[in-house]
Design a protein around this motif. Structure first.
Motif, PDB file in Angstrom:
ATOM      1  N   VAL B  46       0.837  -1.206   0.000  1.00 56.46           N
ATOM      2  CA  VAL B  46       0.000   0.000   0.000  1.00 56.46           C
ATOM      3  C   VAL B  46       0.872   1.256   0.000  1.00 56.46           C
ATOM      4  CG1 VAL B  46      -1.667   1.303   1.370  1.00 56.46           C
ATOM      5  CG2 VAL B  46      -1.951  -1.146   1.078  1.00 56.46           C
ATOM      6  N   THR B  47       1.947   1.189   0.807  1.00 56.70           N
ATOM      7  CA  THR B  47       2.860   2.327   0.857  1.00 56.70           C
ATOM      8  C   THR B  47       3.486   2.586  -0.504  1.00 56.70           C
ATOM      9  OG1 THR B  47       3.317   1.691   3.116  1.00 56.70           O
ATOM     10  CG2 THR B  47       4.802   3.274   2.106  1.00 56.70           C
ATOM     11  N   ALA B  49       2.244   1.783  -3.349  1.00 59.44           N
ATOM     12  CA  ALA B  49       1.230   2.314  -4.273  1.00 59.44           C
ATOM     13  C   ALA B  49       1.124   3.826  -4.122  1.00 59.44           C
ATOM     14  CB  ALA B  49      -0.113   1.636  -3.972  1.00 59.44           C
ATOM     15  N   ARG B  50       1.141   4.269  -2.856  1.00 59.40           N
ATOM     16  CA  ARG B  50       1.044   5.723  -2.660  1.00 59.40           C
ATOM     17  C   ARG B  50       2.288   6.415  -3.194  1.00 59.40           C
ATOM     18  NH1 ARG B  50       2.374   9.462   1.712  1.00 59.40           N
ATOM     19  NH2 ARG B  50       3.204   7.774   2.955  1.00 59.40           N
ATOM     20  N   ALA B  51       3.436   5.834  -2.925  1.00 64.52           N
ATOM     21  CA  ALA B  51       4.668   6.496  -3.331  1.00 64.52           C
ATOM     22  C   ALA B  51       4.762   6.604  -4.844  1.00 64.52           C
ATOM     23  CB  ALA B  51       5.856   5.718  -2.776  1.00 64.52           C
ATOM     24  N   TRP B  52       4.367   5.576  -5.562  1.00 61.46           N
ATOM     25  CA  TRP B  52       4.477   5.593  -7.025  1.00 61.46           C
ATOM     26  C   TRP B  52       3.283   6.222  -7.699  1.00 61.46           C
ATOM     27  CZ3 TRP B  52       8.999   4.987  -9.038  1.00 61.46           C
ATOM     28  CH2 TRP B  52       9.956   4.194  -8.375  1.00 61.46           C
ATOM     29  N   GLY B  53       2.219   6.401  -6.929  1.00 64.75           N
ATOM     30  CA  GLY B  53       1.063   7.064  -7.497  1.00 64.75           C
ATOM     31  C   GLY B  53       0.245   6.217  -8.439  1.00 64.75           C
ATOM     32  N   ASN B  54       0.232   4.894  -8.271  1.00 66.56           N
ATOM     33  CA  ASN B  54      -0.748   4.092  -9.028  1.00 66.56           C
ATOM     34  C   ASN B  54      -1.336   3.026  -8.113  1.00 66.56           C
ATOM     35  OD1 ASN B  54       0.956   1.863  -8.935  1.00 66.56           O
ATOM     36  ND2 ASN B  54       2.062   2.562 -10.753  1.00 66.56           N
ATOM     37  N   LEU B  55      -2.409   2.414  -8.595  1.00 70.42           N
ATOM     38  CA  LEU B  55      -3.203   1.549  -7.717  1.00 70.42           C
ATOM     39  C   LEU B  55      -2.812   0.075  -7.775  1.00 70.42           C
ATOM     40  CD1 LEU B  55      -6.703   3.168  -8.242  1.00 70.42           C
ATOM     41  CD2 LEU B  55      -5.391   3.119  -6.139  1.00 70.42           C
TER      42      LEU B  55
END
Lengths: 622, 99, 255
Positions: B46-47, B49-55
């Motif tokens: 999840v972290t 995903a947030r860092a890379w900006g995709n789901l």
């Protein structure tokens, strides 16, 4: 015709042995008679061969028969061939005639033995092997016969196999014979390597071109073989124990025939010895020592058969000495061998007859006065006695006197040893006759001596006849010298003394021996005196032959064996076991890793993951 | 808050879960520790995903949850079966796989 | 946000350690539930609203309840003894676990020192749930279908594993009663707890006339859990005195 007769002579005893030994109990009833039958056939064949040979001129007398190519390996060609010349013929006649007589004698002597059939089978086997030995035309085939007679000797010495002493004696004879056989086998290898052939003719032809050491080495090796088979010094120890066998065996194998195989070997290898003075000297030394050794032992033993065994060793010493003299002695060696074959077999059979009547008692101190009880035995024994001490005109006189003359012609030392031996022979044989047949009776309480049956007396009488006349027959017109000369060569040399003086000294020495023998044994004690001079004590112990063998060979051998065993156990096995223990030990320790606990496994897993991770990290940093 | 802090937290939780597997003999607790490790991994996804900006990270975390659920069902059934036959849930009891 | 993270991070680590260190499995399960709740909040804090919700529903609600359910089935006695049975396992395991944590932090602790944020990604289809749905039924459709197969397989497997073959005929009350009388060990009813005791609570053993306790009268689960109440010896003596002493004077008196 010759081939057929030769095969008959050789195969008849072999067939007898095969039938008796393989036939089992079924042949018990008629086996002994069959054994005598095949011997009769062999004797008839031998006589026919002899007659045929006499009709041919001397140069054409030897015949060779190639039966088939036995071994053909690379350069080695060994024929299975028979060769009959005057030398072989003499032996074949001795073996078959004496052998047949002893077979007949055994019929009476072994009458009550349950293993009679086996005994006759072994005797036939022996005769077959002995004939092969003397008829072979090459050393390798001779070796087969050589080992065959060794085997038969082993089986017959240990014939009373329930007696521990007999079994030990057989083993001892076999082992000491192996030492001699080693010499023969190495000699054959040397022949093949250096000359490239092992037939007598090829060796005789090829040895001339060899460097000087080859005849010397071959001569010494063959002397070793001869000493082993003929019980000559220093391989004499087995002969005294060999008397454990039945008396006919002692007469046939250990007096008349097998023990003379060594003399045959030396005479047959005359071409080799002619080329090496040193080897001949060694032969003379061995023969001379054996003459005195055997005579001294024979003078001290109370066991009648062992005393005769000492006498045999001594007489064969004469033959070996004569053979060592070279061309002047070969003929006399064989001459003495033939006469000795008759009179010594006669003496042994006489001793067997006495034992037969005395409950198998062998101690002469328990005899005495038997001349009046066993008259015929006494008379035949007396003829043998006169023959062996060399009283003319009995056989021993001619043969032994010829050897003394030849020895004198060779050297004073050899001559004096021969004279000394003659005197000792007279002394111990007189002692034997005095203790056994004359003097007071010293029998055991349960002894009831009786004359032996005719089946035993007749062979003894025939052998006595041979002992009486054979010498004169052979010496008449120098018949034997001319007979054997084409084979061995003959050179006559006059001794350094005039003949009457030689005769005079010989008779003087023999007479002195007889006188001492009579005077010292007028009243023999029933028990052996214990306080005796060191020479007698040594002679009773066979001059410490066994002790020397034990100290020199057996004990170091045992130490060597023990050391080998320890080395094998501790070092060789130790290394192997250490490797094995290391693996099992490592396995034992390693398997504890596999403890079955899933948490241990996962611990290893995680630890591994940590290590991989750390390694990757370190790589990235580096 | 920077993603690194989240990842460090995930690492710590993962290590605690691993320690649980290694230390606890109760099969159920060992199982819970595995769940904790899965959750730590999910946090990391999840972290990321947030860092890379995709789901995509979140989708993977979702799949992990599904697989974990299936795993729990089967695993607990196995534990039940073992308990039924051995009257114990200690992982040390089932140490037949040994020399 | 930072404040929230530290609070939740601390709580979740405490929850993990609690799970690790609790002696009883039930406590471990509850500690783990705490950690999972914290993680759910942390998901939501990282713009993963859907996952946070699923975490609460699936993990805390379903999986953890399944754990507790199994714990109930196999009995509360399933408490670990804390004595380590494998020699050297504990210190090495702690060491390895610490090393694992350290290496993991070293490896990923500063891997993502940037943050794009999910605002754009979430907004693309009108929200987090829509965005996830678009991915799941788009790019990850086959994987999604495969998880369906996986779940069905797991359900089937669990059913088969939990199924117990009936090897003997079903025992009803009658057969059990016959069996009990046939063995003759204890044909009658077992004593119920609290009889002749000071308390008639279920965790107090019944007393025999001589004043000794009957352990069998306590229900098995309580015995297994070790929550049997001790009998107060002096009080029992007192009761006995009062009961037996009075009875001793009037001989054969009915009690």
């Amino acid at each position: 015709m010759t081939t057929t007769l030769l095969l008959l002579v050789l195969l008849a005893p072999a067939l007898g042995a095969a039938v008796l030994l393989l036939g089992g109990r079924r042949t018990n009833a008629w086996g002994p008679l069959a054994a005598i039958g095949v011997m009769g056939a062999a004797t008839a064949g031998a006589l026919a061969l002899f007659g045929a040979m006499l009709t041919r001129p001397a140069a054409e007398r030897p015949v060779g028969v190639l039966l088939y190519e036995w071994l053909a390996v690379g350069d080695l060609r060994v024929p299975f061939g028979l060769y009959l010349d005057q030398l072989s013929m003499s032996f074949v006649l001795l073996i078959t005639i004496v052998g047949t007589l002893i077979h007949v004698y055994s019929l009476g002597y072994m009458a009550h033995d349950p293993d009679r059939r086996l005994f006759f089978g072994y005797l036939n086997l022996f005769v077959a092997a002995m004939l092969l030995l003397v008829l072979a035309d090459n050393y390798l085939l001779l070796y087969v016969g050589w080992e065959g007679v060794g085997l038969a000797s082993y089986l017959l010495i240990g014939f009373y196999r329930r007696r521990a002493s007999a079994a030990t004696a057989a083993k001892k004879a076999f082992l000491i014979n192996r030492v001699g056989d080693f010499g023969l086998s190495v000699a054959i290898m040397v022949m093949f390597t250096m000359i490239g052939a092992v037939t007598f003719s090829a060796v005789d032809a090829g040895i001339v071109a060899m460097p000087g050491w080859v005849p010397l080495v071959l001569g010494l090796l063959l002397l070793l073989a001869a000493a082993g088979k003929s019980a000559q010094f220093p391989l004499q120890a087995w002969l005294f124990d060999a008397m454990e066998g039945p008396t006919p065996v002692s007469a046939l194998i250990h007096a008349a025939t097998m023990v003379t195989a060594g003399v045959y070997l030396i005479v047959r290898s005359a071409a080799i010895y002619d080329l090496s003075e040193t080897a001949r000297t060694a032969v003379i030394v061995v023969g001379g020592i054996s003459i005195l050794f055997g005579a001294i032992v024979g003078s001290a033993r109370d066991d009648i058969k062992k005393a005769l065994a000492g006498s045999t060793m001594s007489q064969i010493g004469y033959m070996v000495l004569a053979a060592g003299l070279g061309p002047i002695g070969y003929v006399f060696a064989i001459f003495h061998l033939l006469t000795h074959g008759f009179f010594k077999a006669n003496l042994f059979l006489g001793a067997g007859s006495v034992m037969h009547g005395m409950n198998d008692e062998v101690n002469m101190r328990r005899y005495g006065g038997l001349a009046w009880v066993m008259r015929l035995t006494f008379i035949t024994f007396l003829i043998g006695y006169l023959a062996i001490i060399g009283v003319p005109p009995f056989a021993g006189f001619y043969s032994k006197d010829s050897i003394i003359e030849a020895a004198l012609a060779h050297s004073w030392t050899a001559g004096i040893v021969a004279w000394l031996g003659a005197g000792l022979t007279a002394m111990y044989m007189t002692r034997m006759v005095m203790m056994t047949f004359l003097t007071k009776r010293r029998w055991q309480p349960d002894a009831h001596p009786h004359e032996s049956p005719p089946v035993m007396i007749i062979p003894m009488a025939l052998l006595a006849l041979g002992s009486a006349v054979l010498g004169y027959l052979l010496v008449m017109n120098d018949a034997f010298e001319h007979w054997l000369e084409p084979v061995t060569g003959f050179v006559h040399e006059d001794p350094p003394l005039a003949m009457p003086i030689v005769y005079g000294i010989t008779f003087g020495v023999v007479g002195l021996g007889v006188l001492i023998g009579v005077l010292a044994n007028l009243h023999p004690a029933a028990e052996a005196p214990t306080r005796v001079n060191p020479l007698v004590r040594a002679a009773r112990a066979d001059l410490y032959g066994d002790a020397i063998n034990e100290g020199l060979f057996m004990r170091p051998g045992q130490v060597l064996t023990a050391a080998t065993v320890i080395t094998d156990r501790r070092i060789v096995d130790g290394a192997v076991m250490a490797v094995a223990d290391l693996s099992t030990g490592a396995g034992d320790q390693l398997r504890r890793v596999e403890n079955g606990f899933v948490r241990s496994y996962s611990l290893a897993l995680v630890a591994g993951a940590v290590i991989v991770l750390a390694a990757l990290l370190l790589l990235r940093i580096a | 808050m920077s993603p690194d802090a989240y990842l460090s937290l995930a690492s710590i939780l993962f290590a605690i879960g691993a320690a649980g597997v290694l230390l606890r003999r109760n099969a159920i607790i060992a199982f819970m520790s595995i769940e904790l490790m899965l959750n730590a991994a999910n946090l990391a996804f999840v972290t990321a995903a947030r860092a890379w900006g995709n789901l995509d990270g979140q989708v993977v975390a979702f799949f992990v949850m599904v697989v974990a659920a299936a795993e729990v069902v089967v695993g607990l059934a196995i534990i039940m079966t073992i308990f039924r036959s051995r009257q114990s849930t200690s992982v040390d009891e089932t140490s037949l796989l040994r020399w | 946000m930072t404040f929230l993270f530290w609070i939740l991070a601390t709580l979740s680590v405490i929850g993990g350690l609690g799970m690790l260190l609790s002696r009883k499995a039930v406590h471990s399960a509850l500690w783990l539930a705490l950690t999972m709740m914290c993680l759910a909040v942390l998901y939501v804090a990282q713009s993963a609203v859907f996952l946070g919700t699923v975490q609460v529903i699936v993990y805390t609600g379903a999986v953890m309840m399944l754990f507790l359910f199994v714990l109930m089935l196999i009995g509360v006695s399933a408490a670990d003894s804390l004595r380590e049975s494998i020699r050297g396992q504990r210190p090495v395991a702690v060491l390895v676990a610490v090393a694992l944590g350290a290496t993991l932090i070293a490896a990923v602790g500063n891997a993502l020192d940037f943050s794009v944020g999910l605002q754009a990604a979430n907004a693309e289809y009108g929200g987090n749930v829509q965005g996830l749905a678009a991915l799941m039924f788009g790019r990850y459709l086959i994987a999604f279908e495969a998880t369906a197969a996986l779940l069905i397989t797991a359900a089937l497997g669990a059913t088969i594993l939990a199924h117990r073959e009936r090897l003997f005929p079903r025992q009803d009350q009658r057969t059990r009663s016959v069996e009990r009388f046939r063995s003759g060990v204890h044909p009658g009813q077992r004593p119920s707890p609290g009889v002749y005791a000071r308390h008639n609570a279920v965790d107090v053993p019944a007393l025999l006339p001589d004043g000794s306790a009957v352990p069998d009268s306590i229900p098995g689960p309580l015995r297994a859990r070790g929550t049997v109440r001790e009998i107060d010896a002096t009080a029992t003596e007192e009761v006995l005195d009062r009961l037996v002493g009075g009875a001793a004077s009037d001989t054969g008196g009915e009690r």
